[in-house]
Design a protein around this motif. Structure first.
Motif, PDB file in Angstrom:
ATOM      1  N   ASP A 137       0.977  -1.295  -0.113  1.00  0.00           N
ATOM      2  CA  ASP A 137       0.059  -0.031  -0.001  1.00  0.00           C
ATOM      3  C   ASP A 137       0.911   1.314  -0.201  1.00  0.00           C
ATOM      4  OD1 ASP A 137       0.800  -0.307   2.486  1.00  0.00           O
ATOM      5  OD2 ASP A 137      -0.978  -0.231   3.411  1.00  0.00           O
TER       6      ASP A 137
ATOM      7  N   ASP B 248       2.311   2.557  -2.669  1.00  0.00           N
ATOM      8  CA  ASP B 248       2.188   2.973  -4.184  1.00  0.00           C
ATOM      9  C   ASP B 248       1.810   4.325  -3.794  1.00  0.00           C
ATOM     10  OD1 ASP B 248       3.654   0.840  -5.184  1.00  0.00           O
ATOM     11  OD2 ASP B 248       1.587  -0.098  -5.726  1.00  0.00           O
TER      12      ASP B 248
ATOM     13  N   THR C 287      -1.939  -3.036  -3.664  1.00  0.00           N
ATOM     14  CA  THR C 287      -1.737  -4.095  -4.704  1.00  0.00           C
ATOM     15  C   THR C 287      -1.068  -5.011  -4.079  1.00  0.00           C
ATOM     16  OG1 THR C 287       0.441  -3.232  -5.566  1.00  0.00           O
ATOM     17  CG2 THR C 287      -1.726  -2.646  -6.760  1.00  0.00           C
ATOM     18  N   LYS C 288      -1.269  -6.475  -4.460  1.00  0.00           N
ATOM     19  CA  LYS C 288      -0.596  -7.602  -3.788  1.00  0.00           C
ATOM     20  C   LYS C 288       0.646  -7.962  -4.700  1.00  0.00           C
ATOM     21  CE  LYS C 288      -3.777 -10.242  -1.453  1.00  0.00           C
ATOM     22  NZ  LYS C 288      -4.626 -11.480  -1.042  1.00  0.00           N
ATOM     23  N   ARG C 289       1.768  -8.134  -4.190  1.00  0.00           N
ATOM     24  CA  ARG C 289       3.032  -8.440  -4.974  1.00  0.00           C
ATOM     25  C   ARG C 289       3.658  -9.443  -4.374  1.00  0.00           C
ATOM     26  NH1 ARG C 289       7.637  -5.621  -2.772  1.00  0.00           N
ATOM     27  NH2 ARG C 289       7.069  -4.471  -1.109  1.00  0.00           N
TER      28      ARG C 289
END
Length: 107
Positions: free
Chosen positions: A31, A33, A39-41
């Motif tokens: 979070d 970004d 987004t999941k990474r």
């Protein structure tokens, strides 16, 4: 109840920031970004035996250095405190850009 299912974790993914996948990699919610959407990474342990890493060299007095490449906390390396230079050289399967190094001491 005797069914052998005493696992209280329900892995529905909405209550945890970190989840392990089957290969020992970690899926994290990013979070940080600039946009508002989290987004999941996937964080891959490139220094693991399952990712193809090899132990090339280690301190001469180090025992079990190849255990550093496995995620099993019951396997470990041991180096005498009196050793002057404590080091390992690990070869990765591919070139990577290192963003994070994670180490642990699980005594």
């Amino acid at each position: 109840d005797g069914d052998g299912d005493d696992d209280d974790d329900d892995d529905d993914g909405d209550d945890a920031d970190d989840d392990d996948d089957d290969d020992g990699n970690i899926v994290v919610v990013d979070d940080d970004d600039d946009d508002d959407a989290a987004t999941k990474r996937l964080l891959v342990d490139y220094a693991s035996k399952s990712a193809g890493a090899l132990m090339l060299e280690s301190s001469g007095s180090m025992k079990g250095a190849s255990n550093l490449l496995v995620g099993d906390k019951n396997k470990y390396d041991i180096t005498p405190c009196s050793t002057d230079k404590k080091f390992v050289v690990i070869s990765l399967l591919e070139d990577i850009l290192v963003k994070q190094i994670k180490m642990s001491n699980d005594k």
